[in-house]
Write a protein that holds these residues in place. Structure first.
Motif, PDB file in Angstrom:
ATOM      1  N   ASP A   1     -52.310 -19.398   3.425  1.00  0.00           N
ATOM      2  CA  ASP A   1     -52.406 -20.753   3.964  1.00  0.00           C
ATOM      3  C   ASP A   1     -51.064 -21.450   3.833  1.00  0.00           C
ATOM      4  O   ASP A   1     -50.083 -20.897   3.323  1.00  0.00           O
ATOM      5  CB  ASP A   1     -53.513 -21.537   3.254  1.00  0.00           C
ATOM      6  N   THR A   2     -50.999 -22.674   4.284  1.00  0.00           N
ATOM      7  CA  THR A   2     -49.733 -23.407   4.303  1.00  0.00           C
ATOM      8  C   THR A   2     -49.247 -23.759   2.895  1.00  0.00           C
ATOM      9  O   THR A   2     -48.048 -23.920   2.679  1.00  0.00           O
ATOM     10  CB  THR A   2     -49.892 -24.696   5.125  1.00  0.00           C
TER      11      THR A   2
ATOM     12  N   ARG B   1     -47.866 -25.076  12.260  1.00  0.00           N
ATOM     13  CA  ARG B   1     -49.185 -25.272  11.636  1.00  0.00           C
ATOM     14  C   ARG B   1     -49.385 -26.716  11.171  1.00  0.00           C
ATOM     15  O   ARG B   1     -50.502 -27.236  11.235  1.00  0.00           O
ATOM     16  CB  ARG B   1     -49.334 -24.319  10.436  1.00  0.00           C
TER      17      ARG B   1
END
Length: 856
Positions: A739-740, A769
């Protein structure tokens, strides 16, 4: 057909009864039973020489018939009637009256009908006899013949107290309470004064239709008629007031009674229990035992119900012991009460023992045990009981099915839930409101809100509970718009919302972050006349705290107490969360003091202490966090997790690891949250080897699958120590895409290791994103600046400005007394800005009142 009919038929046809005197064929249902109490009744060869002798003989026969009927020997009574008729002994109305009375004793409807037919055949002298007319009305009224009783009563030429009493009692038993009260009034209009049998029925009718005023008038009438000392009437008054919630009036009647029987004591017990006054019910039971009144099943059932509501295990078990000592058989009534009690206090093993020793189990008892398993979270045992019920060829009813669907909801077992729904449709149970509500709730908790809505839309009847179930389902999912629409649509269909409806809408709005709308809804609630309850206030407190409105949450907490409501564990946790949100140690200590004064630290809700430990740690005082932890009498996993996370926030990795070892020694099994705190602590402290060892133990020793947070912590540990390649390798081996947050931590590590190309690659991905996240732009700009690439750093800052992004300024605050002072970088809005910046040259912040604080 009456149960006696099969038994009687085998005997009656053998009689050679002359056609003129025989009973009708349908009357051949009365067997003759030999009685040791009655002499032979043959009168062959007797001659009646005088009227006096005949009178004496008739009285003798009448006495014998009365005795046989009272003793339940209907067969021999009918045999005596036959012999009288065959020998020519005159049979008057009084003989048929005694036989009818015998049928009333035995509730024998078919034999009584044959007596009625016999009376009609004997002509008007018998058929229109006042005595027999009354007896027939009473017989049909008492023996479940309402239509015949009504017809005879309407045709009765001279009604009396007995026929009126019979009809009023019949209306009460049939549930026609208003007709019973009308009959009570008509009886008095006819000039007949109700007796001590009629008055209790009238009071029963008043309680059924909730006519408190009417019942009070009957109470006054009873006193004027001299029934103040009648136990039967006074017990009915106690029962009447108890059912209508006027326990003070019931208590006054009870105290003034010169004589009390077990029915009276039971009426008080049941009244207190039904009105939620469980402690008073326990006291009445104690007084009853002091008075040496022998308890009945109703007594024990009421005490067990009160004990269950009070979670009074000791008292409930004592009442169980009393039932055993009194020799009360473990029938369905007592068993169901015991199983209900033991299940509600969490002692399901004892409930199982009672179930196993019950003589005959019915569906109520099976359902109680199954519901107990579901309530206690023992879903596997509940499902096992379902299979046993099927093996016993027991057909599920609506209660069973509702429990099954509830178990499916708790375990999110959609497959079995669908099977239960299908069973309800195949067996026409889907129209039951409890089943419909459970179906909607099951689909919602299984994450299929569209199927929950479909089940709701196809429901034939929709009551308030069903509407509330769907509204709550949408609210739990955070779909506040749909929940609100349903709330107003329900009212358009004529269903008035209750406090549960309002609370569900408030919850939905808070979960979707619509704080202002939630406050407006709360204002509407107050204007509607509905009173907010503890759940309402708790929802507001928790909602404000979770949405970053800590100050408002604290204000609502204070307002709730001003309204006279005592906070529960959930509201305490909510306001403690609010103190954490605004980092107010001052308010947090005040809440802690309130908790101690109220004795909530020793309560069975460990979440109260857990919230305090978490609050102190996040408000910067890890010492008080540890002290609160040490003082807690019960240390469960959530409490350990809170302190481990607190140590992690402060970078105290060694303390966190030591606490983890202590937890292991105490035999408490860690969960995923425990390892998140440990890995975070190692990450903050830069303990690479320790962090990797914790990660390895999590998988190998505790068989826990790492989630994204765990991988993120390990990635940060490796990246901060310069092990970028190892961090990238770990990310590539994860069972899911990063994930980020993980990529952001890797981007931050690139600055320290001057990895410009990797920074560019990660930045492009993160910009796609999270195009609005200014942190990624700042991190890339700082990476360029650290490597001396000032042009690239300036371009990145320019891109931020073009996109309208701005770095959040640093902020700090401090409490002085009851005032909260906030300081934001470059902010000049504080009313005492001049004083704040006055001593910049000295490096100190000068505050009014002579207090100097080090410049952060």
């Amino acid at each position: 057909m009456h149960p006696l009919q099969h038994h009687f038929r085998s005997w009656l046809p053998s009689l050679s009864t002359p056609p003129s005197t025989a009973l009708s064929p349908h009357a051949r249902t009365i067997p003759a039973r030999k009685s040791s109490h009655s002499p032979a009744t043959h009168v062959l060869g007797l001659h009646y020489g005088s009227t006096g002798a005949a009178q004496s003989l008739r009285k003798s026969f009448l006495h014998r018939m009365s005795f046989l009927c009272k003793d339940g020997l209907l067969g021999e009574a009918f045999s005596l009637l036959y012999e009288m008729e065959s020998e020519g002994v005159p049979v008057g109305p009084e003989f048929y009256g005694e036989l009818l009375q015998g049928c009333i004793y035995e509730r024998a409807l078919p034999p009584g009908r044959q007596i009625h037919a016999r009376v009609v055949k004997r002509g008007d002298f018998f058929h229109k006899n006042d005595y027999l007319e009354t007896k027939l009305v009473v017989f049909y009224a008492k023996c479940d013949g309402p239509a015949a009783a009504s017809r005879l009563f309407v045709r009765q030429r001279r009604r009396n107290v007995f026929s009126w009493a019979a009809m009023i009692g019949l209306h009460c038993r049939e549930g026609f309470s208003e007709d019973a009260l009308v009959g009570f009034c008509d009886m008095m209009c006819d000039g007949f004064l109700p007796d001590n049998f009629v008055i209790p029925n009238a009071l029963k009718a008043c309680s059924a239709v909730r006519l408190l005023g009417c019942g009070r008038e009957i109470h006054g009438f009873a006193l004027k008629m001299g029934f103040g000392c009648c136990v039967f009437v006074q017990s009915s008054l106690v029962d009447f007031y108890g059912k209508l919630g006027s326990m003070e009036a019931a208590r006054k009647v009870f105290i003034q009674m010169p004589e009390k029987n077990v029915v009276t004591w039971n009426s008080m017990l049941v009244g207190y229990t039904q009105n939620g006054l469980d402690a008073e019910a326990m006291k009445i039971f104690h007084d009853m035992r002091v008075e040496n009144v022998e308890p009945t099943r109703v007594t024990i059932a009421s005490v067990l119900s009160a004990s269950a509501n009070l979670q009074a295990l000791h008292e409930g078990r004592q009442s169980h012991a009393v039932a055993v000592l009194c020799g009360l058989e473990l029938d369905n009534i007592l068993s169901s009460s015991l199983i209900n009690f033991y299940c509600k206090v969490g002692w399901t093993e004892d409930a199982e023992l009672v179930f196993g020793r019950t003589l005959e189990t019915d569906m109520v008892i099976w359902n109680l045990l199954v519901s107990g398993y579901v309530r206690d979270g023992q879903i596997d045992k509940a499902f096992h009981m379902y299979h046993k019920m099927r093996e016993e060829n027991l057909r599920f009813d609506s209660v069973t099915l509702a429990s099954i669907l509830s178990a499916c909801a708790d375990t999110e077992n959609l497959k079995l839930g669908k099977e239960g729904h299908g069973y309800s449709i195949r067996n026409s149970l889907q129209t039951d409101l409890a089943v419909a509500s459970s179906t909607v709730d099951m689909y919602a908790k299984c994450g299929r809100i569209e199927l929950a809505r479909l089940a709701f839309d196809t429901a034939v009847n929709r009551d308030l509970i069903l509407w509330n179930t769907l509204i709550s389902a949408y609210a739990q999912c955070g779909l506040s718009g749909e929940a609100t629409r349903l709330f107003y649509h329900m009212q358009l269909e004529g269903v008035t919302p209750d406090i549960i409806s309002w609370n569900s809408v408030l919850l939905g709005l808070m979960r979707s972050g619509q704080v202002d709308e939630a406050y407006d809804m709360f204002s509407q609630l107050q204007s509607s006349g509905e009173q907010p309850n503890l759940v309402t206030w708790t929802t507001l407190i928790s909602g404000f705290a979770q949405n970053g409105h800590g100050q408002e949450a604290i204000e609502v907490f204070v307002l709730m107490q001003e309204r006279g409501l005592r906070p529960n564990a959930a509201s305490i946790v909510g306001v403690t969360m609010a103190c954490t949100d605004i980092a107010s140690l001052l308010y947090g200590k005040a809440i802690h003091g309130y908790i101690m004064r109220q004795g909530l630290l020793s309560s069975p809700q460990p979440q109260v202490v857990t919230s305090l430990v978490d609050m102190y740690a996040k408000c910067g005082n890890v010492y008080l966090s540890r002290k609160t932890f040490d003082l807690s009498p019960r240390k469960e996993l959530p409490l350990y997790n809170a302190l481990i996370s607190g140590y992690a926030v402060h970078g105290l990795a060694e303390e966190a690891l030591a606490l983890f070892m202590h937890m292991h020694e105490q035999g408490i099994k860690p969960d995923a949250i425990t390892f998140t705190g440990l890995l975070s602590a190692c990450s903050h402290a830069g303990l690479v080897d320790e962090g990797l060892e914790v990660f390895t133990k999590m998988v190998s020793e505790h068989n826990l699958c790492p989630c994204m947070e765990h991988y993120g912590c390990v990635t940060t540990i490796l990246a901060r120590q310069g092990n970028i390649e190892e961090a990238i390798k770990l990310i590539s081996e994860m069972p899911f895409k990063p994930d980020t947050k993980i990529l952001g931590s890797l981007l931050a590590a690139c600055k320290e290791n001057h990895l410009i190309e990797l920074s560019k690659y990660l930045s492009r991905y993160l910009f796609e994103r999270e195009p609005e996240n200014q942190v990624n732009y700042v991190t890339l700009s700082n990476t360029y600046a650290a490597d001396g690439k000032w042009n690239e750093a300036s371009k990145t800052r320019g891109t931020m400005k073009e996109k309208g992004l701005q770095k959040d300024p640093g902020c700090s605050w401090i409490h002085l007394g009851t005032d909260l002072h906030t300081f934001v970088a470059t902010d000049m809005s504080h009313p005492q800005t001049d004083l704040i910046y006055e001593d910049q040259e000295t490096g100190l912040l000068a505050m009014p009142g002579g207090h100097d604080f080090d410049d952060p």
